[in-house]
Scaffold this motif. Structure first.
Motif, PDB file in Angstrom:
ATOM      1  N   UNK B  87       0.862  -1.177   0.000  1.00 55.87           N
ATOM      2  CA  UNK B  87       0.000   0.000   0.000  1.00 55.87           C
ATOM      3  C   UNK B  87       0.900   1.228   0.000  1.00 55.87           C
ATOM      4  N   UNK B  89       0.988   5.491   0.631  1.00 52.38           N
ATOM      5  CA  UNK B  89       0.247   6.630   1.188  1.00 52.38           C
ATOM      6  C   UNK B  89       1.061   7.894   0.946  1.00 52.38           C
ATOM      7  N   UNK B 102      -3.488   7.702 -11.276  1.00 54.49           N
ATOM      8  CA  UNK B 102      -4.314   8.029 -10.107  1.00 54.49           C
ATOM      9  C   UNK B 102      -3.576   9.052  -9.241  1.00 54.49           C
ATOM     10  N   UNK B 103      -4.260  10.137  -8.895  1.00 48.67           N
ATOM     11  CA  UNK B 103      -3.622  11.207  -8.136  1.00 48.67           C
ATOM     12  C   UNK B 103      -3.972  11.105  -6.659  1.00 48.67           C
ATOM     13  N   UNK B 104      -2.946  11.085  -5.833  1.00 47.31           N
ATOM     14  CA  UNK B 104      -3.143  10.975  -4.387  1.00 47.31           C
ATOM     15  C   UNK B 104      -2.776  12.297  -3.717  1.00 47.31           C
ATOM     16  N   UNK B 106      -2.686  14.607   0.022  1.00 48.73           N
ATOM     17  CA  UNK B 106      -2.145  14.343   1.364  1.00 48.73           C
ATOM     18  C   UNK B 106      -2.998  13.302   2.100  1.00 48.73           C
ATOM     19  N   UNK B 108      -3.950  10.459   1.234  1.00 46.88           N
ATOM     20  CA  UNK B 108      -4.646   9.460   0.401  1.00 46.88           C
ATOM     21  C   UNK B 108      -3.755   8.222   0.292  1.00 46.88           C
ATOM     22  N   UNK B 109      -4.384   7.082   0.194  1.00 44.45           N
ATOM     23  CA  UNK B 109      -3.634   5.819   0.071  1.00 44.45           C
ATOM     24  C   UNK B 109      -4.263   4.974  -1.011  1.00 44.45           C
ATOM     25  N   UNK B 110      -3.507   4.032  -1.515  1.00 42.99           N
ATOM     26  CA  UNK B 110      -4.075   3.055  -2.440  1.00 42.99           C
ATOM     27  C   UNK B 110      -3.203   1.797  -2.453  1.00 42.99           C
ATOM     28  N   UNK B 111      -3.780   0.706  -2.908  1.00 46.77           N
ATOM     29  CA  UNK B 111      -3.000  -0.510  -3.069  1.00 46.77           C
ATOM     30  C   UNK B 111      -2.160  -0.357  -4.334  1.00 46.77           C
TER      31      UNK B 111
END
Lengths: 185, 185
Positions: B87, B89, B102-104, B106, B108-111
């Motif tokens: 993951x 973050x 995909x824009x993350x 502050x 934000x998290x993603x796999x």
């Protein structure tokens, strides 16, 4: 007055209320290192660990059946959301963790519902999130329940039990005596 | 021979290969504290931080435009999967992070996909996961690219560039000279 008038507007912080239950607490003091009712402010970057080992865990349980690190909680922000959320990860190789009815094995993670019951072994933790604005800090506050939080597979609020660990009187959220007991079960 | 015959079967470990690119590296040594080609073994419990601050980050970049903590990676296990995943973050308040498209923002998290391109500012990191069995440890190995990894919005492999930071000759995964260059771009 100018310093008061000039300071930044105070931000509210997201708060996690955790109500803990274990049948053996009163006998063996499993939760003796938890400061009940005390609000603790933590940076949003912290991965908060719960378990037996005090050198790695912020919150510890005096119980050999608990893993050195049992689980961790960490804050994140969902896409397109203005509020923060929490993720839980099971760090125990020996014990599965239940979040409501979802079972997490070792290293499984999930986003924590805003209100949920976490269980492992005989432990039952009711977690309730109260939203705030800050992206810098969040709070954790613990309460103690002397009654099981789960009965007959339902964890809806039971009759409040006016007990709050070693803290008496318990300082509830708004420090209002009329509201004492609202967060204790 | 009995000690050899009796030891536990050796486990393979999941490996993250990270190929780093920044246009200013050769001029300003942005990646000078990264040990290229070296395999580093980390415990699965570690939250691996990347950024400018060496007291909180395992991997640092010599660049004032990088946040003290830019992003973090951590291992987890998907439900009903035998392999581990990662993951990511975004820990930077100033800079958004792109994982592929995909824009993350502050917190934000993603796999992390098994193969993806992470970007922030002028940085481009190609991440490739190689699955292993261990739930105790994983590995990270860095490579350096002198060419941009992203061209015309595509990050498919370009012509390999036989450069591997300050490590020469580069020890590739199987230490086989015939395979040298396979992991360098």
């Amino acid at each position: 007055m100018s310093s008061f008038e000039d300071v930044d507007t105070e931000e509210t912080v997201t708060s996690l209320h955790m109500t803990l239950y274990h049948p053996g607490h009163q006998r063996s003091g499993i939760f003796q290192s938890i400061k009940f009712c005390n609000r603790e402010t933590l940076p949003t970057s912290e991965v908060v660990k719960f378990g037996r080992n005090s050198s790695t865990c912020r919150y510890t349980f005096q119980d050999k059946q608990v893993s050195r690190v049992q689980f961790s909680l960490q804050l994140f922000k969902k896409f397109d959301s203005s509020v923060v959320s929490f993720e839980i990860k099971n760090m125990s190789k020996k014990t599965n963790l239940l979040v409501d009815d979802k079972e997490l094995g070792y290293l499984n993670k999930m986003d924590l519902p805003d209100k949920c019951l976490i269980r492992f072994g005989d432990y039952q933790f009711l977690v309730e999130k109260e939203d705030g604005e800050s992206l810098e800090f969040f709070e954790i506050q613990f309460f103690l329940s002397i009654r099981p939080l789960l009965q007959e597979n339902k964890w809806l609020p039971q009759k409040p039990t006016p007990e709050c660990g070693s803290c008496s009187p318990c300082s509830t959220q708004n420090n209002s005596p009329t509201e004492a007991g609202e967060n204790e079960w």
